[in-house]
Design an enzyme around this catalytic site. Sequence first.
Site, PDB file in Angstrom:
ATOM      1  N   ARG A 151       0.447  59.570   8.755  1.00  0.00           N
ATOM      2  CA  ARG A 151       0.358  59.735   7.306  1.00  0.00           C
ATOM      3  C   ARG A 151       1.726  60.047   6.703  1.00  0.00           C
ATOM      4  NH1 ARG A 151      -4.189  63.771   5.054  1.00  0.00           N
ATOM      5  NH2 ARG A 151      -2.775  65.320   5.963  1.00  0.00           N
ATOM      6  N   LYS A 189       0.468  58.675   1.227  1.00  0.00           N
ATOM      7  CA  LYS A 189      -0.496  59.253   2.140  1.00  0.00           C
ATOM      8  C   LYS A 189      -0.315  60.744   2.377  1.00  0.00           C
ATOM      9  CE  LYS A 189      -2.278  55.185   3.009  1.00  0.00           C
ATOM     10  NZ  LYS A 189      -3.601  54.793   2.566  1.00  0.00           N
ATOM     11  N   GLU A 222     -11.536  64.080  -6.350  1.00  0.00           N
ATOM     12  CA  GLU A 222     -11.272  65.167  -5.415  1.00  0.00           C
ATOM     13  C   GLU A 222     -10.957  66.418  -6.215  1.00  0.00           C
ATOM     14  OE1 GLU A 222      -6.542  63.990  -4.769  1.00  0.00           O
ATOM     15  OE2 GLU A 222      -7.765  64.517  -3.055  1.00  0.00           O
TER      16      GLU A 222
END
Length: 338
Positions: free
Chosen positions: A81, A183, A219
């Site tokens: 990531r 990411k 989120e």
Amino acid sequence: MVKDIDWSSLGFGYVKTDYRYVSNFKNGKWDDGALITDETVTLHESAGVLQYAQTCFEGMKAYRTVDGKVVCFRPDLNAQRMADTCERLEMAVFPKDRFIDAVEKVVKANLDFVPPYGSGASLYLRPYMFGSNAVIGVKPAEEFQFRIFATPVGPYFKGGVKPISLRVPDFDRAAPRGTGHIKAGLNYAMSLHPIVDAHNNGFNENMYLDSKTRTKVEETGGANIIFVTKDNTVVTPKSDTILPSITRRSLMYVAEHYLGLKAEEREVSYTEVKEFKECALCGTAAVLSPVGRVVNGNEEIVFGMDAMGEITKKLYDTLTGIQMGRIEAPEGWIKVIS
């Protein structure tokens, strides 16, 4: 020997440990890197990170398992990531094998700060990177510094796994934590005002909706969201503008392959939220924290403020059981350090 620390009273804050790892990128290559004892960072006043915020970070934990081993959870995914993030931000990529090796070095050098098994605490690891050379024109830095520090921490939310409160703010962040190919947690600064405002109004976190239509759940400021339907399907929002959580990915696997539940990653309309029977936040820091209520203006959706929901608890117990060595882990999930 484990440090004499009151592990049960630890919050989620910084505690200095003995060693941290540092490596510098200059003239097109990374140096050998080293463990150092100095926790301070010295930068040029025009460093790329200070002028144009060219930086990224990861978050992960080391645990002491039931059989006394010290382990990390899926560090290869953190390495990947961060590599993806660096490519998107025109930063030098720190090699994934060296990333994992640096994690191992930092944990081994700070073994005495890994909390005892059963304490509820862990050793939090913060790998991060930033542009270090002087930049004044708007362009990528040419030199970078990669670092990892470690700090023992307790629960991210006070009260451990007791249900928390969310609110749907009447304003958006200026940018999400992860956009497209980004990411890692990049734009937390945009979430600072909303979270302070939420705390001042009695809420633990904000539930953000998509910025385009404000109809779909995305989120929170610091964690992904999962829901449980009345027929025990585990659902998590699908979006290109949220952080691709390693914990969420692991929980969805656990739901399907360990608990035999149906697991769906799909768009979630906010109008659906009142139909779900459980809601929780997930992430490296939060692990899995149950949500007791969501407030949106004059509307209040209550899941229950007394205890963790049945399915949420099974997910939590199974994932932490895997992390702590009580349950056999899927191949490659656990990196044994010591």
